[in-house]
Design an enzyme around this catalytic site. Structure first.
Site, PDB file in Angstrom:
ATOM      1  N   GLU A  52       0.861  -1.179   0.000  1.00 57.61           N
ATOM      2  CA  GLU A  52       0.000   0.000   0.000  1.00 57.61           C
ATOM      3  C   GLU A  52       0.895   1.225   0.000  1.00 57.61           C
ATOM      4  OE1 GLU A  52      -3.073   0.453   2.930  1.00 57.61           O
ATOM      5  OE2 GLU A  52      -3.499  -1.697   2.888  1.00 57.61           O
ATOM      6  N   ASP A  63      -6.436   9.473   9.969  1.00 58.27           N
ATOM      7  CA  ASP A  63      -5.170   8.786  10.218  1.00 58.27           C
ATOM      8  C   ASP A  63      -4.775   8.848  11.687  1.00 58.27           C
ATOM      9  OD1 ASP A  63      -4.828   8.151   7.556  1.00 58.27           O
ATOM     10  OD2 ASP A  63      -3.692   9.965   7.113  1.00 58.27           O
TER      11      ASP A  63
END
Length: 142
Positions: A52, A63
């Site tokens: 990723e 996040d």
């Protein structure tokens, strides 16, 4: 038709091996984006299944602190989605890459341009975070 990424991961699963897909933030390297393929090669040589590749964004509300800081370090090196796409167009990788990003940078870049510009790269998938209701109708294009 089964997609390339699905076939790749299914073959690993069918061979009874584990699947490991690490996350890296594009540009979060001492060399900035110039170190991207160095990091990818290290992970490929370690036997990962796919990678990723995170795209930094200035407002990473979903996040955690580690990814947020990686994004800040990357942004401090003037890393942009455009620069990342150009870098990914330079070289193929042995394992498939998956772009992980908020939809906002992709929307600004242009969804159709994003798909077109990554078509001949090792990117075989993408994950988008924070899809606003008015953007949901755009997702079938991807």
């Amino acid at each position: 038709m089964t997609k390339t990424l699905t076939k790749h991961l299914q073959a690993i699963k069918d061979s009874k091996r584990g699947i490991f897909v690490p996350y890296i933030m594009a540009g979060d390297h001492a060399k900035g984006l110039d170190g991207l393929f160095e990091t990818i090669a290290l992970l490929e040589n370690s036997g990962v299944s796919a990678i990723e590749v995170g795209i930094p964004w200035s407002d990473p509300v979903a996040d955690g602190p580690v990814i947020e800081l990686a994004g800040q370090r990357s942004l401090a090196k003037d890393v942009t989605l455009t620069a990342i796409i150009k870098k990914l167009q330079e070289q193929k990788t042995q394992v498939p890459l998956v772009i992980m990003t908020y939809i906002n940078p992709v929307y600004q870049y242009g969804i159709e341009a994003f798909v077109k510009d990554l078509a001949d790269t090792s990117v075989k998938g993408s994950l988008f975070l924070i899809c606003q209701t008015n953007m949901l109708t755009l997702l079938p294009l991807i």
